[in-house]
Design a protein around this motif. Structure first.
Motif, PDB file in Angstrom:
ATOM      1  N   GLN A   1       2.952  -3.023   6.708  1.00 54.16           N
ATOM      2  CA  GLN A   1       1.830  -2.121   6.969  1.00 54.16           C
ATOM      3  C   GLN A   1       1.537  -1.192   5.792  1.00 54.16           C
ATOM      4  O   GLN A   1       0.390  -0.843   5.546  1.00 54.16           O
ATOM      5  N   LYS A   2       2.575  -0.817   5.069  1.00 51.96           N
ATOM      6  CA  LYS A   2       2.355   0.110   3.944  1.00 51.96           C
ATOM      7  C   LYS A   2       1.548  -0.537   2.812  1.00 51.96           C
ATOM      8  O   LYS A   2       1.027   0.152   1.936  1.00 51.96           O
ATOM      9  N   PHE A   3       1.462  -1.872   2.852  1.00 54.57           N
ATOM     10  CA  PHE A   3       0.675  -2.581   1.841  1.00 54.57           C
ATOM     11  C   PHE A   3      -0.685  -3.018   2.371  1.00 54.57           C
ATOM     12  O   PHE A   3      -1.360  -3.842   1.753  1.00 54.57           O
ATOM     13  N   SER A   4      -1.087  -2.494   3.523  1.00 53.95           N
ATOM     14  CA  SER A   4      -2.305  -2.981   4.185  1.00 53.95           C
ATOM     15  C   SER A   4      -3.548  -2.840   3.307  1.00 53.95           C
ATOM     16  O   SER A   4      -4.413  -3.716   3.300  1.00 53.95           O
ATOM     17  N   GLY A   5      -3.651  -1.735   2.576  1.00 51.03           N
ATOM     18  CA  GLY A   5      -4.819  -1.531   1.717  1.00 51.03           C
ATOM     19  C   GLY A   5      -4.902  -2.565   0.614  1.00 51.03           C
ATOM     20  O   GLY A   5      -5.966  -3.163   0.384  1.00 51.03           O
ATOM     21  N   ALA A   6      -3.772  -2.798  -0.060  1.00 52.67           N
ATOM     22  CA  ALA A   6      -3.743  -3.788  -1.147  1.00 52.67           C
ATOM     23  C   ALA A   6      -3.972  -5.197  -0.613  1.00 52.67           C
ATOM     24  O   ALA A   6      -4.709  -5.999  -1.209  1.00 52.67           O
ATOM     25  N   LEU A   7      -3.359  -5.493   0.543  1.00 50.72           N
ATOM     26  CA  LEU A   7      -3.544  -6.810   1.155  1.00 50.72           C
ATOM     27  C   LEU A   7      -5.006  -7.044   1.523  1.00 50.72           C
ATOM     28  O   LEU A   7      -5.562  -8.121   1.289  1.00 50.72           O
ATOM     29  N   GLY A   8      -5.619  -6.017   2.111  1.00 48.43           N
ATOM     30  CA  GLY A   8      -7.019  -6.127   2.515  1.00 48.43           C
ATOM     31  C   GLY A   8      -7.937  -6.386   1.340  1.00 48.43           C
ATOM     32  O   GLY A   8      -8.850  -7.212   1.419  1.00 48.43           O
ATOM     33  N   SER A   9      -7.678  -5.700   0.229  1.00 52.57           N
ATOM     34  CA  SER A   9      -8.505  -5.882  -0.968  1.00 52.57           C
ATOM     35  C   SER A   9      -8.340  -7.288  -1.543  1.00 52.57           C
ATOM     36  O   SER A   9      -9.329  -7.919  -1.961  1.00 52.57           O
ATOM     37  N   TYR A  10      -7.089  -7.757  -1.545  1.00 54.84           N
ATOM     38  CA  TYR A  10      -6.824  -9.098  -2.082  1.00 54.84           C
ATOM     39  C   TYR A  10      -7.480 -10.162  -1.211  1.00 54.84           C
ATOM     40  O   TYR A  10      -8.103 -11.108  -1.701  1.00 54.84           O
ATOM     41  N   LYS A  11      -7.378  -9.993   0.112  1.00 53.31           N
ATOM     42  CA  LYS A  11      -7.998 -10.951   1.032  1.00 53.31           C
ATOM     43  C   LYS A  11      -9.516 -10.965   0.850  1.00 53.31           C
ATOM     44  O   LYS A  11     -10.144 -12.028   0.862  1.00 53.31           O
ATOM     45  N   LYS A  12     -10.095  -9.791   0.686  1.00 49.20           N
ATOM     46  CA  LYS A  12     -11.544  -9.682   0.498  1.00 49.20           C
ATOM     47  C   LYS A  12     -11.989 -10.445  -0.754  1.00 49.20           C
ATOM     48  O   LYS A  12     -13.019 -11.119  -0.754  1.00 49.20           O
ATOM     49  N   GLN A  13     -11.180 -10.355  -1.802  1.00 45.92           N
ATOM     50  CA  GLN A  13     -11.490 -11.052  -3.048  1.00 45.92           C
ATOM     51  C   GLN A  13     -11.520 -12.570  -2.836  1.00 45.92           C
ATOM     52  O   GLN A  13     -12.436 -13.265  -3.308  1.00 45.92           O
ATOM     53  N   ILE A  14     -10.533 -13.087  -2.104  1.00 48.84           N
ATOM     54  CA  ILE A  14     -10.466 -14.523  -1.841  1.00 48.84           C
ATOM     55  C   ILE A  14     -11.593 -14.943  -0.910  1.00 48.84           C
ATOM     56  O   ILE A  14     -12.217 -15.992  -1.099  1.00 48.84           O
ATOM     57  N   GLU A  15     -11.876 -14.123   0.094  1.00 45.14           N
ATOM     58  CA  GLU A  15     -12.960 -14.435   1.027  1.00 45.14           C
ATOM     59  C   GLU A  15     -14.298 -14.552   0.312  1.00 45.14           C
ATOM     60  O   GLU A  15     -15.082 -15.459   0.581  1.00 45.14           O
ATOM     61  N   GLU A  16     -14.561 -13.633  -0.622  1.00 45.67           N
ATOM     62  CA  GLU A  16     -15.835 -13.671  -1.342  1.00 45.67           C
ATOM     63  C   GLU A  16     -15.948 -14.944  -2.185  1.00 45.67           C
ATOM     64  O   GLU A  16     -17.032 -15.536  -2.299  1.00 45.67           O
ATOM     65  N   ALA A  17     -14.820 -15.371  -2.777  1.00 45.22           N
ATOM     66  CA  ALA A  17     -14.821 -16.619  -3.548  1.00 45.22           C
ATOM     67  C   ALA A  17     -15.073 -17.806  -2.625  1.00 45.22           C
ATOM     68  O   ALA A  17     -15.807 -18.747  -2.978  1.00 45.22           O
TER      69      ALA A  17
END
Length: 231
Positions: free
Chosen positions: A73-89
Motif C-alpha cells: 500500500q505504501k507504494f500505491s502512488g508509484a504503482l498507480g502512475s506506472y500502471k497508467k503509463q502502461i495503460e496509455e500505451a
C-alpha cells in the motif's frame, strides 16, 4: 517490395518477436488487398495485432494484482502512475489497430466472412481498452465495442463457421466481463453452441478441426458462468 516479400518478412518478424515490424510489413498487403486477403493472411494479421498488445495486457493485470496486496500500500502512488503509463500505451496500440482495420480494410468491399472477421476484431480491440479504462473513455469504448459486435453478428454466416463461433465466444465474454451482463452472456454462448452442434455433422475433418477448440471454450464458459450464478 512485392506482396510476397512483405508477407515473408512479416513471418520473419513474428519469429523474431518484432511485432511492430510485423504490422508494418502487413500494411502494404492490406493496401493492396483490403478485406480480400486470404484466411492465412488474416490469421497472420491477427497474430501480429494480438502479440503487439499482449505483454501490455498482461502487465496491467499483474500490477492490478500487486495493488491489491496490503503490504504494498505504501507504494500505491508509484504503482498507480506506472500502471497508467502502461495503460496509455495499450490504448494507443489498440486505437492504432482499430484505425488500420477501418481505414485499410473496412472501407473497401469484401466478402461476408472477411467483413465479419474484421468488424469482430474492431469489437475485440475496443473490449481490450475497456478492460482497464474508466469514466468517459470506458463508456465510449463499451458503446463502440457493442456496436461492432452487433454489426458483425448481423452478417449471415453458417452456424458452424469458425468466424461466426469466434464472434459468439468474444461477444459473450464482452457481455460477461465488460457489461457485467451474465444472463445475456450465457444466452449468446448457448445459442451459438446449440446452432453449431446441430450442424456439426455436416463438416468435413478440416472444418471440424477449425471449430473444435472454439466449441470447447464456449462449453467451458457456459459451465463456469452457470456455476458462478448458482453460487
Amino acid at each position: 517490395m512485392s506482396i510476397e516479400e512483405n508477407i515473408f518478412l512479416a513471418r520473419v518478424a513474428e519469429q523474431a518477436e518484432r511485432f511492430d515490424d510485423m504490422v508494418n510489413f502487413l500494411k502494404p498487403v492490406l493496401d493492396e488487398k483490403g478485406g480480400d486477403i486470404t484466411s492465412d493472411e488474416r490469421n497472420l494479421l491477427s497474430v501480429a495485432f494480438k502479440n503487439l498488445i499482449s505483454s501490455k495486457r498482461t502487465a496491467c493485470r499483474t500490477i492490478q494484482a500487486i495493488e491489491q496486496n496490503p503490504k504494498y500500500q505504501k507504494f500505491s502512488g508509484a504503482l498507480g502512475s506506472y500502471k497508467k503509463q502502461i495503460e496509455e500505451a495499450l490504448y494507443k496500440d489498440c486505437e492504432n489497430i482499430i484505425s488500420i482495420i477501418q481505414s485499410r480494410i473496412l472501407n473497401k468491399a469484401s466478402e461476408s466472412e472477411a467483413r465479419a472477421f474484421f468488424v469482430k476484431m474492431v469489437g475485440d480491440y475496443y473490449r481490450y481498452i475497456a478492460e482497464t479504462a474508466t469514466g468517459d473513455r470506458l463508456e465510449g469504448v463499451k458503446t463502440n465495442a457493442l456496436k461492432a459486435y452487433q454489426e458483425a453478428s448481423a452478417i449471415d454466416l453458417p452456424a458452424c463457421n469458425a468466424t461466426k463461433l469466434g464472434l459468439a465466444l468474444n461477444f459473450s465474454v464482452f457481455h460477461y466481463e465488460v457489461l457485467k451482463d451474465e444472463p445475456n452472456a450465457i444466452t449468446i454462448a448457448e445459442s451459438a453452441l446449440a446452432a453449431a452442434l446441430d450442424k456439426i455433422d455436416d463438416l468435413d475433418e478440416n472444418g471440424f478441426n477449425e471449430v473444435k477448440s472454439i466449441i470447447e471454450l464456449l462449453k467451458e464458459n457456459i459451465s463456469l458462468w452457470k456455476e458462478d450464478a448458482e453460487q
